[in-house]
Design a protein around this motif. Structure first.
Motif, mmCIF file in Angstrom:
data_model
loop_
_atom_site.group_PDB
_atom_site.id
_atom_site.type_symbol
_atom_site.label_atom_id
_atom_site.label_comp_id
_atom_site.label_asym_id
_atom_site.label_seq_id
_atom_site.Cartn_x
_atom_site.Cartn_y
_atom_site.Cartn_z
ATOM 1 N N GLN A 1 -25.862 6.385 -7.119
ATOM 2 C CA GLN A 1 -24.482 6.116 -6.725
ATOM 3 C C GLN A 1 -23.596 6.391 -7.926
ATOM 4 O O GLN A 1 -23.879 5.931 -9.036
ATOM 5 C CB GLN A 1 -24.330 4.667 -6.287
ATOM 6 C CG GLN A 1 -22.960 4.328 -5.756
ATOM 7 C CD GLN A 1 -22.896 2.905 -5.228
ATOM 8 O OE1 GLN A 1 -23.903 2.214 -5.142
ATOM 9 N NE2 GLN A 1 -21.705 2.470 -4.880
ATOM 10 N N SER A 2 -22.558 7.175 -7.721
ATOM 11 C CA SER A 2 -21.655 7.456 -8.845
ATOM 12 C C SER A 2 -20.228 7.536 -8.342
ATOM 13 O O SER A 2 -19.970 7.903 -7.214
ATOM 14 C CB SER A 2 -22.052 8.774 -9.530
ATOM 15 O OG SER A 2 -21.946 9.848 -8.635
ATOM 16 N N GLY A 3 -19.344 7.182 -9.223
ATOM 17 C CA GLY A 3 -17.927 7.231 -8.917
ATOM 18 C C GLY A 3 -17.316 8.510 -9.467
ATOM 19 O O GLY A 3 -17.950 9.259 -10.199
ATOM 20 N N ILE A 4 -16.090 8.744 -9.092
ATOM 21 C CA ILE A 4 -15.379 9.928 -9.567
ATOM 22 C C ILE A 4 -13.977 9.505 -9.938
ATOM 23 O O ILE A 4 -13.351 8.685 -9.258
ATOM 24 C CB ILE A 4 -15.401 11.031 -8.505
ATOM 25 C CG1 ILE A 4 -14.839 12.335 -9.053
ATOM 26 C CG2 ILE A 4 -14.700 10.616 -7.250
ATOM 27 C CD1 ILE A 4 -15.080 13.515 -8.132
ATOM 28 N N ASN B 1 -22.587 18.640 -8.067
ATOM 29 C CA ASN B 1 -23.995 18.448 -7.744
ATOM 30 C C ASN B 1 -24.300 16.985 -7.421
ATOM 31 O O ASN B 1 -25.126 16.699 -6.556
ATOM 32 C CB ASN B 1 -24.887 18.945 -8.875
ATOM 33 C CG ASN B 1 -24.902 20.451 -8.958
ATOM 34 O OD1 ASN B 1 -24.498 21.154 -8.037
ATOM 35 N ND2 ASN B 1 -25.341 20.967 -10.096
ATOM 36 N N ASN B 2 -23.626 16.057 -8.109
ATOM 37 C CA ASN B 2 -23.820 14.635 -7.816
ATOM 38 C C ASN B 2 -23.291 14.260 -6.437
ATOM 39 O O ASN B 2 -23.783 13.313 -5.821
ATOM 40 C CB ASN B 2 -23.165 13.766 -8.888
ATOM 41 C CG ASN B 2 -23.916 13.795 -10.202
ATOM 42 O OD1 ASN B 2 -25.114 14.078 -10.238
ATOM 43 N ND2 ASN B 2 -23.222 13.520 -11.281
ATOM 44 N N ILE B 3 -22.303 15.007 -5.948
ATOM 45 C CA ILE B 3 -21.777 14.771 -4.597
ATOM 46 C C ILE B 3 -22.725 15.373 -3.559
ATOM 47 O O ILE B 3 -23.084 14.733 -2.576
ATOM 48 C CB ILE B 3 -20.358 15.378 -4.436
ATOM 49 C CG1 ILE B 3 -19.368 14.673 -5.353
ATOM 50 C CG2 ILE B 3 -19.905 15.310 -2.974
ATOM 51 C CD1 ILE B 3 -18.032 15.387 -5.485
ATOM 52 N N VAL B 4 -23.143 16.601 -3.789
ATOM 53 C CA VAL B 4 -23.946 17.331 -2.807
ATOM 54 C C VAL B 4 -25.409 16.891 -2.807
ATOM 55 O O VAL B 4 -26.045 16.850 -1.752
ATOM 56 C CB VAL B 4 -23.834 18.854 -3.061
ATOM 57 C CG1 VAL B 4 -24.739 19.640 -2.128
ATOM 58 C CG2 VAL B 4 -22.390 19.305 -2.897
ATOM 59 N N HIS B 5 -25.932 16.581 -3.988
ATOM 60 C CA HIS B 5 -27.340 16.193 -4.126
ATOM 61 C C HIS B 5 -27.432 14.847 -4.838
ATOM 62 O O HIS B 5 -27.932 14.767 -5.960
ATOM 63 C CB HIS B 5 -28.117 17.239 -4.937
ATOM 64 C CG HIS B 5 -27.914 18.638 -4.486
ATOM 65 N ND1 HIS B 5 -28.434 19.136 -3.310
ATOM 66 C CD2 HIS B 5 -27.240 19.675 -5.049
ATOM 67 C CE1 HIS B 5 -28.099 20.403 -3.177
ATOM 68 N NE2 HIS B 5 -27.368 20.751 -4.219
ATOM 69 N N PRO B 6 -26.944 13.779 -4.212
ATOM 70 C CA PRO B 6 -26.894 12.495 -4.925
ATOM 71 C C PRO B 6 -28.285 11.946 -5.249
ATOM 72 O O PRO B 6 -29.171 11.950 -4.401
ATOM 73 C CB PRO B 6 -26.149 11.573 -3.955
ATOM 74 C CG PRO B 6 -26.325 12.178 -2.614
ATOM 75 C CD PRO B 6 -26.472 13.661 -2.834
#
Length: 144
Positions: free
Chosen positions: A136-139, A128-133
């Motif tokens: 900014q977040s890392g993985i 969800n953080n990728i699709v609906h940011p």
């Protein structure tokens, strides 16, 4: 195995491919792109596999109209004195369909304290953080 199930397996293999590429990548931006791609393909595969199971149950004809609508993401309407499935999309969460399928096959509710469930929830949060940011977040490789 149906062609659709083969497609779902291809999605899993793509996820593994991008994870392997991410593990071997030293450029942080490229690594992040590979890892994000891996997560997205993994969740696409999960959606496809869950859909395939739902489709099998739907076609067996043993479910109520409301269960069929829930599993196939269709609306149930009431018209002329009876309920009908209509092709209007009524989205359901993949986790809700997993819960339904778990209970359908095991006759038990999901124990949400189990590691696999919390891993699924964490994975869904990453997706969800990728699709609906919203930020900014890392993985990290371990998360994938």
């Amino acid at each position: 195995m149906s062609d659709f199930d083969k497609y779902a397996n291809e999605l899993i293999e793509k996820s593994k491919f991008f994870l392997a590429k991410g593990r071997g990548e030293i450029n942080k931006k490229a690594q992040s792109a590979y890892l994000q791609s891996s997560v997205l393909f993994a969740f696409s595969a999960l959606d496809a596999l869950v859909y395939s199971i739902c489709d099998e149950l739907y076609n067996q004809g043993e479910l109520s109209l409301h269960e069929k609508g829930f599993l196939m993401e269709k609306n149930v309407s009431f018209k002329e004195g009876k309920f009908n499935l209509i092709n209007a999309l009524k989205m359901t969460r993949v986790t809700e369909r997993i819960e339904y399928l778990h209970r359908y096959f095991t006759k038990k509710k999901i124990d949400k304290t189990k590691v696999w469930w919390s891993d699924l929830m964490h994975g869904q949060e990453i997706r969800n953080n990728i699709v609906h940011p919203k930020k900014q977040s890392g993985i990290k490789i371990q998360e994938v």
